[in-house]
Design an enzyme around this catalytic site. Structure first.
Site, short mmCIF file in Angstrom:
data_model
loop_
_atom_site.label_atom_id
_atom_site.label_comp_id
_atom_site.label_asym_id
_atom_site.label_seq_id
_atom_site.Cartn_x
_atom_site.Cartn_y
_atom_site.Cartn_z
N GLU A 1 -5.64 27.75 -18.52
CA GLU A 1 -4.82 28.50 -19.48
C GLU A 1 -3.70 29.13 -18.68
OE1 GLU A 1 -5.19 28.67 -22.68
OE2 GLU A 1 -7.22 27.92 -22.99
N CYS B 1 0.75 36.16 -22.07
CA CYS B 1 1.26 34.79 -21.93
C CYS B 1 1.85 34.29 -23.24
CB CYS B 1 0.14 33.88 -21.46
SG CYS B 1 -1.32 34.08 -22.49
N GLU C 1 8.91 33.29 -17.02
CA GLU C 1 8.26 34.32 -17.83
C GLU C 1 8.73 35.68 -17.33
OE1 GLU C 1 4.08 33.09 -16.83
OE2 GLU C 1 3.75 33.71 -18.89
N LYS D 1 -14.40 35.42 -10.70
CA LYS D 1 -13.56 36.12 -9.72
C LYS D 1 -12.41 36.76 -10.50
CE LYS D 1 -10.06 35.71 -7.66
NZ LYS D 1 -9.55 37.07 -7.92
P1 NAD Z 1 -2.01 34.51 -10.95
O1 NAD Z 1 -1.97 33.04 -11.15
O2 NAD Z 1 -1.20 35.09 -9.85
O3 NAD Z 1 -3.49 34.99 -10.67
C1 NAD Z 1 -4.54 34.70 -11.57
C2 NAD Z 1 -5.85 34.72 -10.81
O4 NAD Z 1 -5.85 33.68 -9.85
C3 NAD Z 1 -6.15 36.02 -10.06
O5 NAD Z 1 -7.51 36.30 -10.19
C4 NAD Z 1 -5.82 35.65 -8.61
O6 NAD Z 1 -6.56 36.38 -7.67
C5 NAD Z 1 -6.24 34.19 -8.59
N1 NAD Z 1 -5.56 33.38 -7.57
C6 NAD Z 1 -4.26 33.42 -7.19
N2 NAD Z 1 -4.02 32.49 -6.25
C7 NAD Z 1 -5.20 31.83 -6.05
C8 NAD Z 1 -5.59 30.76 -5.20
N3 NAD Z 1 -4.72 30.15 -4.39
N4 NAD Z 1 -6.88 30.35 -5.25
C9 NAD Z 1 -7.77 30.93 -6.09
N5 NAD Z 1 -7.45 31.96 -6.91
C10 NAD Z 1 -6.17 32.39 -6.88
O7 NAD Z 1 -1.65 35.16 -12.36
P2 NAD Z 1 -1.59 36.70 -12.77
O8 NAD Z 1 -0.33 37.27 -12.23
O9 NAD Z 1 -2.87 37.40 -12.49
O10 NAD Z 1 -1.50 36.58 -14.37
C11 NAD Z 1 -0.33 36.35 -15.05
C12 NAD Z 1 -0.21 34.88 -15.42
O11 NAD Z 1 -1.32 34.49 -16.22
C13 NAD Z 1 1.01 34.61 -16.27
O12 NAD Z 1 1.61 33.41 -15.86
C14 NAD Z 1 0.42 34.46 -17.67
O13 NAD Z 1 1.22 33.72 -18.55
C15 NAD Z 1 -0.87 33.81 -17.39
N6 NAD Z 1 -1.82 34.03 -18.48
C16 NAD Z 1 -2.14 32.96 -19.27
C17 NAD Z 1 -3.02 33.13 -20.33
C18 NAD Z 1 -3.39 31.96 -21.19
O14 NAD Z 1 -4.38 32.07 -21.90
N7 NAD Z 1 -2.68 30.85 -21.16
C19 NAD Z 1 -3.56 34.39 -20.59
C20 NAD Z 1 -3.22 35.46 -19.77
C21 NAD Z 1 -2.34 35.26 -18.71
#
Ligand code: NAD
Length: 485
Positions: free
Chosen positions: A258, A292, A387, A182
């Site tokens: 992650e 991240c 962040e 997804k």
């Molecule tokens: P997010 O957590 O808002 O969303 C990530 C994914 O989760 C999206 O696909 C979203 O649709 C889904 N999602 C959100 N709420 C959900 C729920 N309740 N149930 C199921 N799925 C849900 O994050 P974002 O804004 O897309 O990405 C940025 C974040 O990702 C930052 O915090 C960044 O640090 C982190 N990130 C971490 C890594 C790593 O490897 N550690 C890499 C890239 C990004």
């Protein structure tokens, strides 16, 4: 369909169907916007719970045969997928840049980085070894083998629309798992193209499916409720990761998370300042600060703080901000209005509490934010706690090694940390004491497909990349043979 043909479809503003269980799903759609123009440029299938159930049935059925294929066969398909991704590198980079605003040159780099995971796991697939070990009983022979953990649900963020997919999918497929992805609602197109390239090289139906949805909840509920999904692999924010960890508990899924980071970068006074500035630029301003592992706190030893601030400001002033489709653009727009508002909020909060803007500090319009350097950043400012996910470099000062380590570790996050020094003993001492999953010593961009990527504390669980990333999709089976006495 070739990736280039798909793009023609996309550029025509046409709808793009998710393919689930080998069938196009096209009842409803949601719009995908180009952050550079803020125009809708494509419409993508908006899957619901019913579609998720179709995908679930397909993954269950595909797993039964996929897990029994040989590692050599899976490796061959992964190699073919790698070649196809690289053959379509420009088309994929164009799609990625259009849906997320990443500068085209950087987007090409991400496609190569994403493909490197596929290549690596094509090789690692054939190295999933078992063990035999001695028993205390003379008539027994014991062995432990590794097997695919089962169907996987992967949820990915928008900031690496290609690499976050392959970093999960390639090891899962290599291990013999099937995967439902997804992707983030902002960036579903790169994921759909990657999946179609997998099918194009002969990836069996149901082994890799992409369930695109504007609202992640209905689709995810089906996956979390299902005992057939044996593994959740998630990249995204810490609050969402925490929620999904809880939801996985009901069916005791294996979990890899992650999550977010708040990376410190320690610059010691013996550093080569120009090289340190170069590494900080790489680390901070990649993807307009939306990674991240981007540093969010740059601690500089007092004796070189002013000199470092001046050199960094000069480099930041020279960054080329603009249209991401131009090959010389270094900083594109932020992904959406919320992201831009958050960056401005952090800068306003810092300046209201005494931080000084050395460069930037505002938006020139659209979703762009001018690359910024802040000095005199102090505890209590939002930018040190959350962040920022934007092109803002906050500078702080420290006096000695102990203070630098204490400040670096003073956060609930533990993903990546960096230091710059020419003193080998200090580099070793400090890197051992940093409470982070990844440490870059004189290296602002340590991530690579061969290495373990992941964090400690609020930055998550598990590792992706290298041989460690494959283990996340394998479970150990112990077989005991009792011989006729
Ligand atoms: P997010 O957590 O808002 O969303 C990530 C994914 O989760 C999206 O696909 C979203 O649709 C889904 N999602 C959100 N709420 C959900 C729920 N309740 N149930 C199921 N799925 C849900 O994050 P974002 O804004 O897309 O990405 C940025 C974040 O990702 C930052 O915090 C960044 O640090 C982190 N990130 C971490 C890594 C790593 O490897 N550690 C890499 C890239 C990004």
């Amino acid at each position: 369909m070739e990736a280039t043909q798909m793009l023609e479809v996309l550029e025509g503003g046409r709808r793009y169907d998710a393919v689930i269980a080998g069938r196009p799903i096209s009842r409803r759609t949601f719009p995908v916007t180009n952050p550079a123009t803020q125009n809708v440029f494509a419409h993508v299938t908006d899957c619901d719970a019913e579609d998720a159930i179709l995908a679930l049935r397909a993954t269950e059925s595909a797993f039964e045969s996929w897990k029994q294929t040989t590692a050599t066969y899976r490796a061959g398909l992964l190699k073919a997928w790698h070649a196809e991704i690289m053959r379509n590198q420009d088309a994929l980079a164009h799609a990625l840049s259009s849906e997320m605003g990443k500068p085209f040159t950087e987007a090409r780099g991400e496609i190569a980085y994403a493909a490197a995971y596929v290549e690596l796991y094509a090789e690692e697939a054939t190295r999933v070894y078992g063990e035999t070990f001695p028993s205390q009983h003379a008539n027994k022979r014991l062995l432990a083998s590794r097997q695919a953990v089962g169907p996987v649900y992967a949820i990915t963020p928008w900031n690496f629309p290609a690499a976050m997919i392959t970093r999960k999918v390639a090891p899962a497929l290599a291990a013999g798992c099937t995967v439902i992805v997804k992707p983030a609602e902002q960036t579903p197109i790169t994921a759909l193209i990657l999946a179609s390239l997998w099918l194009a090289v002969g990836g069996p139906e149901g082994t890799l499916q992409v369930v695109t949805a504007a609202d992640p909840l209905p689709v995810s509920k089906v996956m979390f409720d299902s005992p057939s999904i044996r593994k959740l692999t998630f990249t995204g924010s810490t609050p969402v990761g925490r929620k999904l960890y809880e939801q996985s508990a009901r069916t005791l899924k294996r979990v890899s998370l992650e999550l977010g980071g708040h990376a410190p970068f320690l610059i010691f006074e013996d550093a080569d300042i120009d090289r340190a500035v170069h590494e900080v630029m790489l680390c901070k301003f990649r993807n307009a600060g939306q990674t991240c592992v981007c540093t969010n706190r740059i601690y500089v030893q007092r004796s070189i703080a002013d000199k470092f601030a001046a050199r960094l400001s000069e480099a930041v002033r020279n960054l080329k901000v603009g249209d991401p489709s131009r090959t010389d653009t270094q900083i594109g727009p932020l992904v959406d209005g919320d992201a831009l508002a958050k960056v401005q909020r952090h800068v306003d909060d810092a300046t209201s509490k005494g931080a000084k803007i050395l460069v930037g500090g505002s938006s020139p319009g659209g979703l762009y934010y001018t690359p910024t350097v802040l000095s005199n950043v102090q505890p209590g400012m939002l930018i040190l706690e959350e962040e920022t996910f934007g092109p803002v470099a906050p500078l702080l000062v420290f006096d000695d090694e102990e203070e630098a380590i204490a400040k670096a570790n003073d956060t609930p996050y533990g993903l990546a940390a960096y230091l710059y020094t020419r003193d080998l003993s200090r580099a070793m001492r400090v890197s051992e004491r940093l409470e982070y999953g990844i440490v870059g010593v004189n290296d602002g961009a340590p991530s690579t497909a061969q290495a373990p990527f992941g964090g400690v504390k609020d930055s998550g669980l598990g590792r992706e990349g290298g041989k460690w990333g494959l283990e996340e999709f394998l479970t150990i089976k112990f077989v005991s043979f009792a011989l006729d006495s």
